[in-house]
Design a protein around this motif. Structure first.
Motif, PDB file in Angstrom:
ATOM      1  N   LEU A  22       0.825  -1.202   0.000  1.00 50.68           N
ATOM      2  CA  LEU A  22       0.000   0.000   0.000  1.00 50.68           C
ATOM      3  C   LEU A  22       0.863   1.259   0.000  1.00 50.68           C
ATOM      4  O   LEU A  22       1.884   1.326   0.699  1.00 50.68           O
ATOM      5  CB  LEU A  22      -0.914   0.017   1.228  1.00 50.68           C
ATOM      6  CG  LEU A  22      -1.903  -1.145   1.382  1.00 50.68           C
ATOM      7  CD1 LEU A  22      -2.735  -0.976   2.657  1.00 50.68           C
ATOM      8  CD2 LEU A  22      -2.821  -1.245   0.168  1.00 50.68           C
ATOM      9  N   GLU A  41      -2.829   5.089   0.604  1.00 50.86           N
ATOM     10  CA  GLU A  41      -3.615   3.871   0.827  1.00 50.86           C
ATOM     11  C   GLU A  41      -3.527   3.423   2.283  1.00 50.86           C
ATOM     12  O   GLU A  41      -4.516   2.944   2.863  1.00 50.86           O
ATOM     13  CB  GLU A  41      -3.136   2.761  -0.102  1.00 50.86           C
ATOM     14  CG  GLU A  41      -3.533   2.980  -1.559  1.00 50.86           C
ATOM     15  CD  GLU A  41      -2.895   1.961  -2.490  1.00 50.86           C
ATOM     16  OE1 GLU A  41      -3.523   1.638  -3.529  1.00 50.86           O
ATOM     17  OE2 GLU A  41      -1.780   1.503  -2.201  1.00 50.86           O
ATOM     18  N   GLN A  42      -2.375   3.594   2.892  1.00 45.80           N
ATOM     19  CA  GLN A  42      -2.229   3.235   4.303  1.00 45.80           C
ATOM     20  C   GLN A  42      -3.101   4.122   5.182  1.00 45.80           C
ATOM     21  O   GLN A  42      -3.679   3.638   6.169  1.00 45.80           O
ATOM     22  CB  GLN A  42      -0.762   3.342   4.722  1.00 45.80           C
ATOM     23  CG  GLN A  42       0.126   2.257   4.130  1.00 45.80           C
ATOM     24  CD  GLN A  42       1.569   2.397   4.568  1.00 45.80           C
ATOM     25  OE1 GLN A  42       1.853   2.731   5.714  1.00 45.80           O
ATOM     26  NE2 GLN A  42       2.500   2.146   3.651  1.00 45.80           N
ATOM     27  N   ASP A  60      -6.545   2.872   4.741  1.00 43.35           N
ATOM     28  CA  ASP A  60      -6.656   1.575   5.404  1.00 43.35           C
ATOM     29  C   ASP A  60      -6.847   1.753   6.905  1.00 43.35           C
ATOM     30  O   ASP A  60      -7.634   1.025   7.536  1.00 43.35           O
ATOM     31  CB  ASP A  60      -5.402   0.752   5.118  1.00 43.35           C
ATOM     32  CG  ASP A  60      -5.504  -0.663   5.668  1.00 43.35           C
ATOM     33  OD1 ASP A  60      -6.534  -1.319   5.403  1.00 43.35           O
ATOM     34  OD2 ASP A  60      -4.585  -1.102   6.366  1.00 43.35           O
ATOM     35  N   LEU A  73     -10.374   2.692   7.479  1.00 43.49           N
ATOM     36  CA  LEU A  73     -11.227   1.518   7.313  1.00 43.49           C
ATOM     37  C   LEU A  73     -11.159   0.596   8.530  1.00 43.49           C
ATOM     38  O   LEU A  73     -12.172   0.047   8.979  1.00 43.49           O
ATOM     39  CB  LEU A  73     -10.801   0.740   6.065  1.00 43.49           C
ATOM     40  CG  LEU A  73     -11.593   0.940   4.784  1.00 43.49           C
ATOM     41  CD1 LEU A  73     -10.947   0.156   3.650  1.00 43.49           C
ATOM     42  CD2 LEU A  73     -13.046   0.526   4.938  1.00 43.49           C
ATOM     43  N   PHE A  74      -9.954   0.430   9.058  1.00 42.52           N
ATOM     44  CA  PHE A  74      -9.771  -0.441  10.222  1.00 42.52           C
ATOM     45  C   PHE A  74     -10.565   0.090  11.412  1.00 42.52           C
ATOM     46  O   PHE A  74     -11.221  -0.674  12.135  1.00 42.52           O
ATOM     47  CB  PHE A  74      -8.285  -0.538  10.578  1.00 42.52           C
ATOM     48  CG  PHE A  74      -8.005  -1.433  11.746  1.00 42.52           C
ATOM     49  CD1 PHE A  74      -8.096  -2.811  11.622  1.00 42.52           C
ATOM     50  CD2 PHE A  74      -7.653  -0.895  12.980  1.00 42.52           C
ATOM     51  CE1 PHE A  74      -7.845  -3.647  12.706  1.00 42.52           C
ATOM     52  CE2 PHE A  74      -7.394  -1.711  14.060  1.00 42.52           C
ATOM     53  CZ  PHE A  74      -7.485  -3.099  13.926  1.00 42.52           C
ATOM     54  N   SER A 105      -9.053  -8.487   7.236  1.00 42.76           N
ATOM     55  CA  SER A 105      -9.050  -8.006   5.854  1.00 42.76           C
ATOM     56  C   SER A 105      -8.899  -6.485   5.840  1.00 42.76           C
ATOM     57  O   SER A 105      -9.340  -5.792   6.754  1.00 42.76           O
ATOM     58  CB  SER A 105     -10.333  -8.430   5.135  1.00 42.76           C
ATOM     59  OG  SER A 105     -11.464  -7.849   5.734  1.00 42.76           O
ATOM     60  N   HIS A 106      -8.276  -5.987   4.811  1.00 37.06           N
ATOM     61  CA  HIS A 106      -7.927  -4.565   4.791  1.00 37.06           C
ATOM     62  C   HIS A 106      -8.084  -4.016   3.376  1.00 37.06           C
ATOM     63  O   HIS A 106      -8.638  -4.687   2.492  1.00 37.06           O
ATOM     64  CB  HIS A 106      -6.501  -4.363   5.297  1.00 37.06           C
ATOM     65  CG  HIS A 106      -5.507  -5.316   4.685  1.00 37.06           C
ATOM     66  ND1 HIS A 106      -5.065  -5.219   3.392  1.00 37.06           N
ATOM     67  CD2 HIS A 106      -4.887  -6.410   5.207  1.00 37.06           C
ATOM     68  CE1 HIS A 106      -4.210  -6.180   3.124  1.00 37.06           C
ATOM     69  NE2 HIS A 106      -4.083  -6.929   4.215  1.00 37.06           N
ATOM     70  N   LEU A 107      -7.593  -2.816   3.174  1.00 38.65           N
ATOM     71  CA  LEU A 107      -7.744  -2.176   1.868  1.00 38.65           C
ATOM     72  C   LEU A 107      -7.079  -2.999   0.773  1.00 38.65           C
ATOM     73  O   LEU A 107      -7.567  -3.048  -0.359  1.00 38.65           O
ATOM     74  CB  LEU A 107      -7.137  -0.764   1.905  1.00 38.65           C
ATOM     75  CG  LEU A 107      -7.371   0.077   0.648  1.00 38.65           C
ATOM     76  CD1 LEU A 107      -8.852   0.416   0.495  1.00 38.65           C
ATOM     77  CD2 LEU A 107      -6.547   1.359   0.695  1.00 38.65           C
ATOM     78  N   GLY A 108      -5.985  -3.676   1.121  1.00 38.77           N
ATOM     79  CA  GLY A 108      -5.336  -4.532   0.135  1.00 38.77           C
ATOM     80  C   GLY A 108      -6.240  -5.649  -0.326  1.00 38.77           C
ATOM     81  O   GLY A 108      -6.200  -6.063  -1.497  1.00 38.77           O
ATOM     82  N   SER A 109      -7.093  -6.159   0.574  1.00 40.76           N
ATOM     83  CA  SER A 109      -8.056  -7.203   0.209  1.00 40.76           C
ATOM     84  C   SER A 109      -9.054  -6.669  -0.803  1.00 40.76           C
ATOM     85  O   SER A 109      -9.357  -7.326  -1.813  1.00 40.76           O
ATOM     86  CB  SER A 109      -8.799  -7.704   1.453  1.00 40.76           C
ATOM     87  OG  SER A 109      -7.903  -8.089   2.470  1.00 40.76           O
ATOM     88  N   LYS A 125      -8.660  -4.111  -2.785  1.00 42.84           N
ATOM     89  CA  LYS A 125      -7.944  -3.803  -4.032  1.00 42.84           C
ATOM     90  C   LYS A 125      -7.717  -5.070  -4.844  1.00 42.84           C
ATOM     91  O   LYS A 125      -7.927  -5.084  -6.066  1.00 42.84           O
ATOM     92  CB  LYS A 125      -6.614  -3.138  -3.687  1.00 42.84           C
ATOM     93  CG  LYS A 125      -5.838  -2.617  -4.895  1.00 42.84           C
ATOM     94  CD  LYS A 125      -4.586  -1.859  -4.446  1.00 42.84           C
ATOM     95  CE  LYS A 125      -3.865  -1.240  -5.648  1.00 42.84           C
ATOM     96  NZ  LYS A 125      -2.656  -0.473  -5.216  1.00 42.84           N
TER      97      LYS A 125
END
Length: 503
Positions: free
Chosen positions: A48, A52-53, A56, A59-60, A460-464, A466
């Motif tokens: 990320l 994006e971090q 994220d 989102l967390f 699960s996170h923003l990478g998931s 994406k």
């Protein structure tokens, strides 16, 4: 097509840890194991950017608050959870997120039924009758239609509404006959799979007469694309029955006309929305047909594939697996393309069942034997370790439709959906919405919410998210060159989304 990376170093580390288990566990080994396991999930190896971090982290925090609530939407039936999801800040963010493609949709259930009730049933020459089992049927006709077996006499809705004091009551009744969604107790209304599937199929029969009327069909498909476009979906693959489109005088058009209409509307929509990548269709037939009809359908599909290569993606069978014939029963028909050297990709529904050990339960293995490009639903895949291994090694993605699987009573609590385990090991997965209008949903965001919050939990996170969006393009039926073009277009949208929401 992308194949998940193998991680032999993970196995080596685990072996090292196991051989040292006689000593006191090392906290550093524990941290390494946790980190490596997290890296194995869908999106676990996505790096990320700073922006994006930040998104994220936001989102967390949202997810922590969401999971702490007493009424946790993924643990509830979607009909009860829908309004809670609508009010979720995570859902609001997912609506803005560019989600790539929707790869598992059915032709008659992509448009909000409110549009059908208010826009279509008020048109001239719209007739309705009531069946013996209290379902409804529609037809547009310039004169009184011929009586339909096991249905009441036809009545023109214009005349029926003129006689009524409360038209809203009629509209509500029509709406209820076009969707499974109910504000009553869903478990009481649909106590078993048999009940919900019977209602499901009756509602599709009710939709047919409204949607397949030529003037409506064009507008319906355009409206469906609009609803997905507004939900930030840039590409659609649609299972279509290619049923006959009919005119007001009762004349009908063949499947080539229907497919050409899909193509024309897709091009029109793309011309009006240049950032929409396009549409491809998967020719489908009900799995309840006999061998002769299936052979004819495969023959027709091969011809259409040749005549419409740009929009025709391949072939599938639809309908309830548990009561339909297994794939193996149609092996002669399904072998025809290979025998004749005709490229015909398959996109088989398989494993949409919780019946173990039946002939239908073997559909997953048979789908792979026929070199299916993707697997529709694949709910039973974890019970078939060989099929799971083959699909992973071949890069055959599962089209996972969370809300559909719950409403159709395969799973009650979406935290327990088999895809949760598959995503934890980065099995090829795409998220789609199957029949959103039938479930009182729209677009793709509701299913993304259930997958992100329900399947993924806190981990699960923003990478998931994406990776799931990227998967929807990588595992599509687009050519490699088209995939690269679509990914570049999606990346631009993604960068804008991140910059606008990373505070």
């Amino acid at each position: 097509m992308a194949v998940p990376l193998q991680r032999p170093h993970v196995v080596c580390l685990l072996l090292c840890c196991l051989t040292s288990c006689l000593s006191i566990p090392d906290p550093r080994q524990r941290d390494a194991l946790i980190h490596l396991e997290a890296s194995m999930q869908t999106g676990g190896q996505v790096v990320l950017s700073d922006a994006e971090q930040r998104l994220d982290a936001l989102l967390f925090k949202m997810k922590q608050e969401e999971t702490a609530k007493e009424d946790f939407p993924p643990a509830m039936h979607f009909f009860k959870a829908r309004d809670l999801i609508k009010g979720s800040p995570i859902f609001s963010l997912l609506q803005k997120m560019p989600k790539g493609g929707a790869l598992h949709l059915h032709d008659l259930a992509i448009v909000d039924v409110e549009w059908l009730v208010k826009n279509v049933t008020y048109r001239p020459y719209c007739y309705m009758c009531i069946t013996d089992n209290r379902s409804i049927r529609f037809i547009f006709s310039s004169q009184l239609p011929k009586p339909l077996q096991r249905c009441s006499p036809w009545i023109q809705l214009k005349h029926l509404r003129a006689k009524m004091v409360n038209v809203t009551e009629l509209d509500n009744s029509i709406r209820n006959n076009l969707t499974l969604y109910t504000d009553q107790e869903p478990e009481a209304v649909y106590p078993s799979q048999d009940v919900v599937w019977e209602a499901f199929e009756q509602k599709f029969l009710a939709l047919w007469g409204l949607v397949m009327y030529a003037p409506v069909f064009r507008e319906y498909f355009y409206q469906g694309l609009s609803e997905f476009y507004m939900d930030n979906v840039m590409y659609v693959e649609l299972r279509v029955l290619l049923a006959e489109i009919y005119e007001l005088d009762g004349s009908t058009h063949d499947s080539a006309f229907t497919l050409r209409t899909y193509q024309d509307i897709s091009r029109e929509f793309k011309a009006n929305h240049p950032d929409f990548f396009g549409v491809r269709v998967i020719f489908s037939i009900h799995r309840g047909v006999n061998a002769s009809v299936m052979t004819g359908a495969v023959e027709e599909a091969m011809k259409l594939q040749k005549d419409f290569p740009d929009i025709m993606a391949g072939f599938d069978m639809v309908g309830r697996e548990d009561s339909g014939k297994p794939l193996w029963d149609f092996r002669e028909a399904l072998s025809l393309p290979a025998e004749r050297g005709v490229p015909m990709p398959f996109f088989f529904h398989a494993g949409e069942t919780n019946l173990q050990g039946t002939e239908v339960d073997q559909n997953l293995l048979d789908a792979l034997l026929f070199n299916t490009s993707r697997i529709g639903h694949g709910f039973a895949l974890p019970r078939h370790p060989l099929a799971r291994d083959l699909s992973r090694r071949r890069g055959v993605a599962l089209e996972v439709c969370p809300i559909s699987n719950q409403v159709m009573k395969l799973v009650k609590d979406l935290r327990n959906h088999p895809a949760a385990g598959l995503m934890s090991e980065d099995h090829p997965v795409v998220i789609s919405s199957d029949d959103p209008a039938m479930f009182g949903a729209s677009g793709l965001s509701y299913d993304f919410y259930e997958a992100f919050v329900g399947f993924g939990g806190i981990r699960s996170h923003l990478g998931s998210l994406k990776q799931l969006a990227i998967n929807s393009i990588r595992y599509s039926s687009l050519t490699p060159q088209q995939q690269e073009e679509a990914l570049a277009q999606w990346q631009t949208k993604w960068n804008t989304f991140v910059s606008e929401n990373a505070f």
